[in-house]
Design a protein around this motif. Structure first.
Motif, short mmCIF file in Angstrom:
data_model
loop_
_atom_site.label_atom_id
_atom_site.label_comp_id
_atom_site.label_asym_id
_atom_site.label_seq_id
_atom_site.Cartn_x
_atom_site.Cartn_y
_atom_site.Cartn_z
N GLY A 186 7.31 3.59 14.64
CA GLY A 186 6.26 3.76 15.30
C GLY A 186 5.00 3.20 14.93
N THR A 187 3.77 3.80 15.28
CA THR A 187 2.57 3.19 14.72
C THR A 187 1.73 4.51 14.29
OG1 THR A 187 2.82 1.53 16.47
CG2 THR A 187 0.46 1.72 15.47
N MET A 188 1.18 4.20 13.17
CA MET A 188 0.16 5.00 12.68
C MET A 188 -1.16 4.23 12.75
SD MET A 188 -0.50 6.86 8.94
CE MET A 188 -2.24 6.63 8.28
N PRO A 189 -2.02 4.96 13.43
CA PRO A 189 -3.36 4.38 13.60
C PRO A 189 -4.28 4.07 12.44
CG PRO A 189 -3.52 6.24 14.77
CD PRO A 189 -2.25 6.12 14.04
N ARG A 190 -5.22 3.31 12.19
CA ARG A 190 -5.89 3.46 11.06
C ARG A 190 -7.04 4.52 11.29
NH1 ARG A 190 -9.05 -1.73 10.44
NH2 ARG A 190 -7.26 -2.88 11.28
N LEU A 191 -7.57 5.02 9.84
CA LEU A 191 -8.67 5.96 10.04
C LEU A 191 -9.85 5.45 10.41
CD1 LEU A 191 -9.01 9.09 9.47
CD2 LEU A 191 -9.12 8.51 7.06
N TRP A 192 -10.09 5.21 11.55
CA TRP A 192 -11.43 4.64 11.83
C TRP A 192 -12.80 5.38 11.60
CZ3 TRP A 192 -11.47 -0.07 14.02
CH2 TRP A 192 -10.24 -0.68 14.61
N GLY A 193 -13.99 4.65 11.26
CA GLY A 193 -15.09 4.94 10.94
C GLY A 193 -15.18 5.93 10.04
N ALA A 194 -14.29 5.99 8.86
CA ALA A 194 -14.38 6.97 7.64
C ALA A 194 -15.11 6.07 6.56
CB ALA A 194 -13.14 7.44 7.24
N SER A 195 -16.04 6.81 5.90
CA SER A 195 -16.80 6.42 4.75
C SER A 195 -15.64 6.18 3.56
CB SER A 195 -17.95 7.28 4.37
OG SER A 195 -17.18 8.43 3.84
N ASP A 196 -16.07 5.59 2.78
CA ASP A 196 -15.31 5.29 1.53
C ASP A 196 -15.13 6.48 0.81
OD1 ASP A 196 -15.34 2.62 1.74
OD2 ASP A 196 -16.89 2.17 0.42
N ALA A 197 -16.14 7.65 0.64
CA ALA A 197 -16.11 8.84 -0.09
C ALA A 197 -15.11 9.77 0.93
CB ALA A 197 -17.45 9.43 0.04
N ALA A 198 -15.17 9.62 2.21
CA ALA A 198 -14.29 10.43 2.98
C ALA A 198 -12.59 9.86 2.86
CB ALA A 198 -14.61 10.33 4.59
N VAL A 199 -12.46 8.61 2.79
CA VAL A 199 -11.07 8.09 2.72
C VAL A 199 -10.67 8.35 1.27
CG1 VAL A 199 -9.78 6.09 2.40
CG2 VAL A 199 -11.31 6.07 4.07
N ALA A 200 -11.48 8.29 0.06
CA ALA A 200 -11.12 8.88 -1.11
C ALA A 200 -10.72 10.23 -1.16
CB ALA A 200 -11.97 8.56 -2.06
N ALA A 201 -11.39 11.22 -0.30
CA ALA A 201 -11.10 12.50 -0.18
C ALA A 201 -9.82 13.07 0.35
CB ALA A 201 -12.41 13.30 0.39
#
Length: 163
Positions: free
Chosen positions: A103-118
């Protein structure tokens, strides 16, 4: 001169303007702990908002449809691979815990570096996963390889990718 410095330190300490090294260290540890707790809370909230609909609240995914995050080598393994998936998405077949998912997992659009790290740290340390946390610097280091992509990653690309 030494007596003057000692007197100055006593006056500053008594007035609350100076703290000893032990107090400063305790405050720094308290601040670091508070920051880690806040980041985990942010990660849990982001996961609930953006990831749990597919991967479920317990990280177990949906059998035959959405791979689990709990106990997944993709989650507890190389941080850069998981960050590439979160930042760039994933498509095609992937084997998780001996089961093949497609399948496909979409990217986490529009997330800040801090949000992605969290959120990545939350996933790497939840549901029995015991992996190291991810920092904003880790995200920045990987994001430079992902931002120019127009298509999601494939397993073959992820296995060949290096920092």
């Amino acid at each position: 001169p030494l007596a003057a410095w000692a007197f100055l330190l006593v006056v500053l300490a008594a007035s609350g303007c100076a703290e000893g090294p032990a107090e400063t260290s305790r405050q720094a540890q308290g601040t670091q702990h508070e920051q880690a707790v806040a980041a985990m809370q942010d990660g849990a909230r982001i996961y609930a908002d953006r990831c749990s609909a597919c991967h479920r609240e317990d990280g177990r995914g949906v059998a035959g449809d959405v791979p689990p995050l709990a106990g997944s080598d993709w989650v507890v393994g190389r941080r850069d691979q998981l960050l590439r998936i979160v930042l760039g998405g994933l498509e095609g077949e992937v084997v998780v815990q001996g089961e093949t998912y497609s399948g496909t997992m979409p990217r986490l659009w529009g997330a800040s570096d801090a949000a992605v790290a969290a959120v990545v740290t939350y996933v790497r340390t939840s549901w029995g996963n015991d992996a190291s946390p991810v920092s904003e610097q880790d995200v920045v280091a990987v994001r430079q390889f992902v931002d120019q992509r127009t298509a999601p990653w494939t397993v073959e690309e992820l296995e060949q990718a290096t920092l």
